[in-house]
Design an enzyme around this catalytic site. Structure first.
Site, PDB file in Angstrom:
ATOM      1  CE  LYS A 185      -4.307  -1.928   1.697  1.00  4.30           C
ATOM      2  NZ  LYS A 185      -5.381  -1.899   2.700  1.00  4.30           N
TER       3      LYS A 185
ATOM      4  NE  ARG B 141      -7.246  -8.815   1.046  1.00  4.68           N
ATOM      5  CZ  ARG B 141      -6.969  -7.942   0.075  1.00  4.68           C
ATOM      6  NH1 ARG B 141      -6.064  -6.986   0.279  1.00  4.68           N
ATOM      7  NH2 ARG B 141      -7.609  -8.007  -1.089  1.00  4.68           N
TER       8      ARG B 141
END
Length: 263
Positions: A204, A238
């Site tokens: 991210k 994740r």
């Protein structure tokens, strides 16, 4: 939890696995590398992402759910906010609903209760199209804990079992760089809710903006962040790069349980 995005516009691997055959091979690879959950998604939730129709999402994800259920002994997570996709995915073999909207879409709470499978409630301030437009909090952890307290209560009232609830604080979903790193540093504060904690921060912008690197160069930073998350209470991570993360977790586990290595 290995990420399998079958979308043409995912922020990390847009289009890379949108072909059914390629996506199946990638699922095979992630299982070989040690993934115990495969998270299948057919709608991008990156900042500014456009919505996907119900039919398009079903066409993207259901064949993959069926494939993984047939060929691998792993849990299957369906990454969706649509009740109809939840229903068809669970009927096809999915074990877990992973909803970035925390079951806020019409009919989602009732559907999750009816399906009676674990569900992950994620926090997001705003919507994908607008969530990064000057997000603000009094205290990001306190505010999100309050959100989960209310949302867990809503889920229980809808008939969802407490033991079927997981939470995800939503790294990058309506948070600044400082918000994201405060969440990572103070992740242990969510354990007061006594609910399993799922963390998704792989590749991210909180990694890329800090290190000044492109999306596909963020795996090292993502692995370090995943290690910190586990040390601070994460139960599930994740990730895109399963092999790197599994190796990191094995080293961490050996360090925490070194006495067992001598027996």
């Amino acid at each position: 939890m290995g990420i399998l995005n079958v979308t043409p516009d995912s922020f990390s691997d847009g289009g890379q696995y949108s072909s059914y055959e390629i996506a199946c091979r990638h699922a095979d690879e992630m299982v070989r590398d040690g993934a115990t959950i495969i998270d299948i998604g057919g709608e991008s939730t990156r900042p500014g992402a456009a919505p996907v129709s119900l039919n398009d999402e079903l066409l993207r994800v259901i064949p993959l759910v069926e494939y993984v259920a047939k060929h691998h002994d792993v849990w299957i997570s369906i990454d969706t906010s649509k009740p109809e996709v939840m229903q068809q995915a669970v009927n096809a073999g999915a074990d877990l609903i992973n909803d970035v909207c925390a079951l806020s879409q019409p009919g989602a709470l009732a559907m999750a209760a009816q399906l009676d499978v674990p569900v992950c409630l994620m926090h997001m301030q705003g919507k994908p199209q607008t969530m990064q437009n000057q997000p603000e909090y009094q205290d990001v952890v306190d505010d999100i804990v309050a959100f989960f307290t209310q949302r867990i209560d809503d889920a229980l009232k809808a008939g969802i079992k407490r033991e079927n609830i997981l939470i995800d604080p939503g790294f990058g979903f309506g948070k600044t760089l400082a918000h994201n790193y405060q969440l990572l540093a103070e992740l242990h504060r969510f354990k007061t809710l006594s609910i399993p904690l799922l963390i998704g921060l792989s590749r991210k912008s909180m990694i890329g903006n800090l290190l000044g690197c492109d999306v596909l160069e963020r795996d090292n930073g993502s692995a370090v962040a995943a290690m910190l998350a586990v040390q601070n209470g994460a139960d599930i991570v994740r990730v895109h790069n399963v092999k790197l993360t599994v190796e990191m977790l094995r080293v961490l586990d050996a360090t925490n349980n070194y006495a067992a290595l001598s027996t």
